[in-house]
Write a protein that holds these residues in place. Structure first.
Motif, short mmCIF file in Angstrom:
data_model
loop_
_atom_site.label_atom_id
_atom_site.label_comp_id
_atom_site.label_asym_id
_atom_site.label_seq_id
_atom_site.Cartn_x
_atom_site.Cartn_y
_atom_site.Cartn_z
N ARG A 19 0.81 -1.19 0.00
CA ARG A 19 0.00 0.00 0.00
C ARG A 19 0.85 1.24 0.00
NH1 ARG A 19 -3.90 2.30 0.63
NH2 ARG A 19 -4.51 3.87 2.09
N ASN A 22 -0.25 7.32 3.20
CA ASN A 22 -1.59 7.83 3.41
C ASN A 22 -1.58 9.33 3.44
OD1 ASN A 22 -0.44 8.54 5.75
ND2 ASN A 22 -2.16 7.88 7.01
N GLN A 25 -4.64 10.52 2.42
CA GLN A 25 -5.82 10.20 3.20
C GLN A 25 -5.87 10.96 4.49
OE1 GLN A 25 -3.61 7.47 2.72
NE2 GLN A 25 -4.60 6.19 1.21
N ARG A 355 -3.42 -0.43 17.68
CA ARG A 355 -3.30 -0.62 16.23
C ARG A 355 -1.92 -0.25 15.74
NH1 ARG A 355 -4.65 4.86 16.38
NH2 ARG A 355 -4.10 6.07 14.52
N CYS A 398 -8.89 1.65 2.16
CA CYS A 398 -9.32 1.77 3.56
C CYS A 398 -9.31 0.40 4.25
CB CYS A 398 -10.69 2.42 3.66
SG CYS A 398 -11.95 1.74 2.58
N SER A 431 -9.31 3.74 10.56
CA SER A 431 -9.59 3.74 9.13
C SER A 431 -11.08 3.95 8.92
CB SER A 431 -9.15 2.40 8.53
OG SER A 431 -9.47 2.35 7.16
N1 LIG Z 1 -3.43 7.28 11.24
C1 LIG Z 1 -3.56 6.02 10.84
C2 LIG Z 1 -3.34 5.65 9.51
C3 LIG Z 1 -3.50 4.31 9.15
N2 LIG Z 1 -3.84 3.39 10.07
C4 LIG Z 1 -4.05 1.98 9.72
C5 LIG Z 1 -5.47 1.76 9.34
C6 LIG Z 1 -5.43 1.69 7.85
O1 LIG Z 1 -6.44 0.89 7.35
C7 LIG Z 1 -4.08 1.11 7.58
C8 LIG Z 1 -3.55 1.48 6.26
O2 LIG Z 1 -3.36 2.84 6.18
P1 LIG Z 1 -3.61 3.68 4.88
O3 LIG Z 1 -2.87 4.93 5.00
O4 LIG Z 1 -3.34 2.85 3.70
O5 LIG Z 1 -5.15 4.06 4.94
P2 LIG Z 1 -6.40 3.21 4.50
O6 LIG Z 1 -6.01 1.92 3.94
O7 LIG Z 1 -7.33 3.14 5.66
O8 LIG Z 1 -7.09 4.11 3.43
P3 LIG Z 1 -6.63 4.40 1.96
O9 LIG Z 1 -7.68 3.84 1.09
O10 LIG Z 1 -6.53 5.86 1.83
O11 LIG Z 1 -5.34 3.70 1.73
O12 LIG Z 1 -3.26 1.62 8.62
C9 LIG Z 1 -4.04 3.79 11.35
O13 LIG Z 1 -4.34 2.95 12.18
N3 LIG Z 1 -3.90 5.07 11.73
#
Ligand SMILES: Nc1ccn([C@H]2C[C@H](O)[C@@H](COP(=O)(O)OP(=O)(O)OP(=O)(O)O)O2)c(=O)n1
Length: 1020
Positions: A19, A22, A25, A355, A398, A431
DNA sequence: GATGGCAATAAG
DNA sequence: CATCGCTTATTGCCATC
């Protein structure tokens, strides 16, 4: 190596990652000025990068995690009460007494016995001669020739637990290994309910004589091993939950021992059928125990069968403490899953739900796995120049939200706004899905803020097991698709895959090729994970692939393989600055202030491009960052980024290891913190040993509640607004010994002098890790060569500090071996103000040691390898003081003021007097002394004096007259010392005046208060 | 000019 | 109840020698 083989790099059952960042994100904080910004701030969107070291309570940044399945159980750390080595030298001469550190043992056979023997002159010589060179040198070098300075001051205050240099040893909790085999037989014989499973007669080696239990057990053992092996073949290998566990089942259990046996073996453990003296059983499983057994098993980890069952269900080894059958205090409720940092189970239970801990652990595991599987002749550098690279950046959409939603099954990912979090208010969202993002909800936001934006937001629980499972499937699928020459793990849900293509192919052909791969891969992953969608960004460089991934989200792909620089640049220009890798809130902020006038909330690459040059970037952002940004704008990677491709094993090799706890830290006494540090160090050293690593350096970092922050922050058990402080310690020799390390850390803790109640975070980090197997090599390099470069060289200081008779024995021994003996070093040019000299005078020995025995100045390399405690005392004064002084005199601009406040907090005022009970007095004395030294020409700054005054008043109020007196003595002797230097006249006078007018009266008053009939005069 | 300590920053 | 704000690496700045 072909791509299939390469693909195998990461084929295993457990983990994986894939991946992209972020950055996009987790949206950056908006500008404070804009109306929108304030709304977002109120919504708790402020991300990492607040000016403050830690998040303010309204920020939402972090989230939970869970315990590392591979972590071995923590035990309550056992401190050996004394190292037993310190007594070796009888104080029958007038020399300074010292002690050997417990890390002496490395090169020594029977180091334990040695000291006792060494104290007898005769056998000492004999023993010395039996040592090899290295051991001999190490023995000398590890001598710590000083009375512990803490002791002297400790007397001044009551009951300070002293931190001695090396008082700990790593005592295994399974120390009962020496039991005679008879015991083992006894064990079985005594337990009719658990008879040996098979009668001996069938053994291939022939019939056994009746009563020949020893042979029986030996045969039995082999047989059982084979059985276990077969079991594994039949059922397939499961996750190694019980790796490194040796388990014995006692008595009747539910489930019964056969089931337990099977499970232990299948999940990577060793099942012992009897308690052997020869093997160290790590866990005993029992449902109940007779009182006799209870005593007998005291030193083992005795757990209920549920530990096995639950661990398997959880997919990881759960902390055994929760299942402990024997509890120290039977009255105390065992299953305290409370968030109490004082509990021995805290670390494990916190980790189990964090997490962020999980993300970090998964990542580290993936990296380790990569390194172990990568056979490594695929270097990008070795490829023919004509090879073109296609980089695929692959990342689940996500991730947590998707997986948790699928596991639950009730919700629609597309239509319902979903988020994963523990709590309902100040809990962070790990997430959220894209439906939620449409409302402005973001990862890292607090639930309360998110609910304001999106009242219908559905909260889902974490499901760490499933995250791990889906991640494994992702990696397996990446391997299985066979399209990639390299699969580089970025995180649990994200990977970078590399494909080599031939230059001969046309751009068009390559593009089509990649496009096909991407589409089919997305489908495949969606199927194999049963519903998790990935996005894929494909580019000709790492940075382009990452940006393409951003563009691809959610649920799509984007390919940017063009070789036309114009189109590449316009592609890059369309992104926001914070979407560039390595560009976060802080850098964007700097860019805004330095390059962009308009208060754009989220500036784009195009904005920057128009307003900057490479040179300007470098000068404003630093050389590396600036140059990197300039390259990124052309869609090119910088050298640093390329390391992952050029030498992936080096890139993924672990260089440090740490435990950081900044949640639920609420202690009352420094002793409790010590215990906590012990637990952390125990955890870390265990891990280090498992990995076969050692460390030469440890850093302690603490968070301390800001003076103005409320005692309890908004977030339950959160750290609130904090300042961070850190301190580094070096060991003379790299080590993995818990005792040595923990002692250093605890010493650092005192140096940072944080009132225990204000502590909000503790982090212990081991730096510059190296392989234990390289220890010998490394050690040679560590010592300063003294003329026999092939061998380690002596620590001159230690050598000269040895008691005389020892020294002569050692000297004789050394010269026999042609190792040059460090003669009294010629005094190098004098250190200007010799803190060294004064240090010796103050701490080493009441009367200064014979001059000849100590080097009069320090060469750097020598310094570097001194035990940190000594180094600190040598260096600390000026370092801290200068900082203090500098800061004190700065204007009260906000940032400086913070610093000011921070340093003052650290060094003087808000220190509860009580906390000074330990070795703080020493620190204060040092500080004051350096303060005098530094201000002897100009005189003390009045602001400083005011602070100092307050502190003294407090001391006086608390009746610490003795300490004030001590302080005054020190000050006056310091002033006297300076009086021989003509330049100091003016400043000195100011100092003297202060003492006369302030301290002397204070002292008298203080004595008066206590009814002491003393009257002080001060003779200047 | 190299080295090292400490702080800041970024990332998932 | 709440809530589980980790961990690793790089970079920059400053002080020291
Ligand atoms: N501040 C954060 C950022 C991420 N994560 C965890 C939850 C996410 O699911 C995972 C992967 O992070 P990503 O940055 O890839 O974010 P997502 O997968 O949730 O969303 P995206 O679709 O933008 O990749 O890491 C977390 O716990 N806290």
């Amino acid at each position: 190596m072909n791509s299939q083989e390469l693909a195998l790099l990461l084929t295993d059952s457990s983990l994986d990652a894939s991946r992209s960042r972020n950055a996009s994100q987790a949206s950056p904080p908006l500008q404070r000025g804009s109306p929108l910004a304030s709304e977002h701030e109120a919504a708790g969107l402020e991300p990492r990068g607040d000016k403050r070291v830690e998040n303010s309570d309204n920020d939402c940044r972090y989230d939970g995690r869970r315990s590392d399945g591979r972590r071995s159980d923590n035990d309550i750390c056992s401190d050996a009460s004394s190292d037993g080595i310190s007594d070796i030298i009888h104080d029958n001469d007038s020399e300074v007494r010292g002690r050997w550190g417990s890390d002496t043992g490395v090169g020594l056979r029977g180091a334990d016995e040695l000291p006792g023997d060494l104290s007898q002159g005769h056998s000492r010589q004999h023993l010395l001669s039996s040592l090899d060179d290295e051991a001999l040198i190490q023995l000398v070098n590890s001598y710590e020739p000083r009375p512990k300075p803490e002791r002297r001051l400790a007397d001044a205050d009551e009951g300070s637990p002293s931190v001695s240099p090396v008082d700990f040893e790593n005592v295994s909790d399974v120390s009962d290994n020496d039991r005679a085999p008879e015991d083992a037989r006894h064990e079985v014989i005594d337990c009719p309910q658990t008879p040996p499973q098979a009668p001996p007669q069938a053994h291939p080696d022939g019939p056994l004589a009746f009563g020949d239990y020893e042979t029986y057990f030996k045969h039995k053992h082999v047989q059982q091993q084979q059985q276990d092996q077969r079991l594994r073949q039949i059922h397939g290998v499961k996750p190694p939950i019980f790796k490194n566990c040796i388990i014995y089942v006692n008595g009747r259990t539910n489930p019964d021992r056969l089931v337990l046996h099977k499970n232990v073996v299948l999940y990577g453990g060793v099942f012992n059928h009897y308690l052997s003296g020869k093997t160290s059983v790590t866990h005993i499983i029992a449902s109940n125990l007779t009182s006799k057994k209870r005593i007998e098993f005291q030193k083992y980890k005795v757990v209920t069968p549920d530990w096995i069952v639950d661990s398997i269900a959880a997919g990881e080894r759960l902390p055994w403490q929760r299942y402990a059958l024997i509890t120290a205090n039977p009255n105390q409720p065992t299953i305290s899953t409370t968030l109490d940092c004082k509990s021995p189970q805290f670390l494990a239970s916190f980790f189990a739900k964090s997490r962020l801990h999980h993300l970090s652990t998964w990542k580290a595991d993936l990296r380790a796995k990569f390194c172990s599987k990568y056979v490594g002749d695929v270097s990008i550098e070795r490829l023919p120049k004509t090879t073109r690279l296609a980089i695929f950046h692959i990342d689940f959409d996500c991730f947590f939200a998707t997986v948790s939603a699928l596991a639950d099954g009730r919700y629609s990912l597309e239509k319902q706004p979903l988020a994963v979090a523990h709590g309902v208010a100040s809990s962070e969202i790990a997430s959220c899905n894209y439906a939620a993002r449409a409302f402005g909800v973001r990862n890292g936001m607090w639930v309360r803020s998110a609910k304001r934006l999106c009242p219908d937001l559905v909260l889902l629980p974490y499901n760490f097991n499933q995250y791990e499972v889906k991640s494994s499937i992702l990696y397996e699928t990446l391997v299985a698709c066979g399209a990639f020459n390299m699969i580089l793990p970025i995180s649990v849900d994200e990977a970078i895959c590399v494909r080599f293509s031939d230059e001969a192919l046309s751009d068009e052909a390559i593009r089509n090729d990649c496009s096909k791969i991407v589409s089919s891969l997305r489908e495949r992953i969606f199927e194999s994970t049963q519903g998790c969608s990935v996005s894929i960004g494909c580019g000709s460089s790492l940075v382009l692939a990452r940006l393409a991934l951003k563009r691809a989200k959610p649920g799509g792909f984007c390919i940017q393989l063009s070789r036309d620089s114009k189109s590449v640049e316009s592609f890059v220009s369309s992104f926001k600055l914070n979407e560039l890798p390595g560009v976060g809130y802080s850098i964007v902020d700097k860019i805004k202030t330095n390059f962009l006038r308009k208060n754009v909330s989220s500036p784009t690459v195009a904005d920057l491009k128009q307003n900057s040059t490479r040179q300007a970037l470098i000068s404003k952002l630093g050389s590396k960052t600036g140059a990197k940004l300039a390259l990124f704008m052309e869609g090119k990677d910088d050298e640093e980024s390329l390391k992952i491709l050029k030498d992936p094993v080096e890139f993924f090799t672990r260089k440090s290891m740490s435990v950081d706890i900044n949640y639920a830290i609420r202690f009352d006494t420094i002793h409790e913190i010590d215990t906590f540090i012990d637990r952390i160090c125990d955890h870390l050293t265990q891990k280090m040993k498992e990995l076969g690593l050692i460390t030469p350096q440890v850093t302690l970092k603490i968070l301390r509640r800001c003076a103005h922050a409320p005692i309890e922050p908004e977030k339950y058990l959160g750290s609130g607004e904090c300042d961070a402080f850190s301190r580094n310690s070096r060991f003379g020799v790299p080590t993995d010994e818990m005792g040595v390390i923990a002692t250093e850390v605890k010493s650092s803790l005192r140096m940072l002098s944080c009132p225990p109640k204000d502590l909000r975070g503790v982090a212990v980090q081991f730096n510059k890790l190296m392989k234990a197997s390289d220890r010998d090599k490394q050690r040679k390099g560590l010592f300063v060569g003294v003329g026999n470069p092939a061998k380690g060289s002596l620590n001159t200081l230690a050598y000269h500090a040895l008691p005389k008779d020892f020294r002569s024995d050692i000297k004789a021994e050394l010269s026999k071996r042609n190792i040059s003996v460090p003669e009294t070093p010629p005094p190098k040019k004098a250190v200007t103000i010799s803190p060294v000299k004064d240090f010796w005078a103050r701490h080493w020995k009441q009367d200064p040691p014979p001059k000849l025995e100590f080097p009069s100045s320090l060469d750097n390399e020598f310094m570097v390898h001194l035990p940190s405690q000594i180094q600190r005392e040598l260096k600390q004064d000026h370092a801290i003081l200068k900082k203090t002084k500098r800061t004190m005199r700065k204007s009260v601009l906000s940032k400086e003021y913070k610093q000011f406040e921070k340093v003052i907090n650290r060094n003087f005022l808000s220190e509860p007097i009580k906390f000074q009970a330990l070795d703080r007095p020493k620190e204060i004395l040092s500080l004051v002394q350096s303060w005098i030294d530094d201000s002897i020409n100009s005189g003390p700054h009045s602001a400083d004096l005011i602070l100092f005054d307050k502190y003294l008043t407090k001391l006086s109020d608390a009746g610490k007259t003795h300490f004030i007196l001590r302080m005054m003595n020190l000050m006056s002797s310091r002033l006297e010392y300076h009086s021989s230097y003509p330049n100091s006249a003016a400043g000195r006078q100011e100092w003297e005046e202060y003492m006369l007018r302030r301290i002397v009266p204070l002292l008298n008053q203080s004595c008066h208060n206590r009814g002491t009939a003393l009257n002080f005069t001060f003779d200047v």
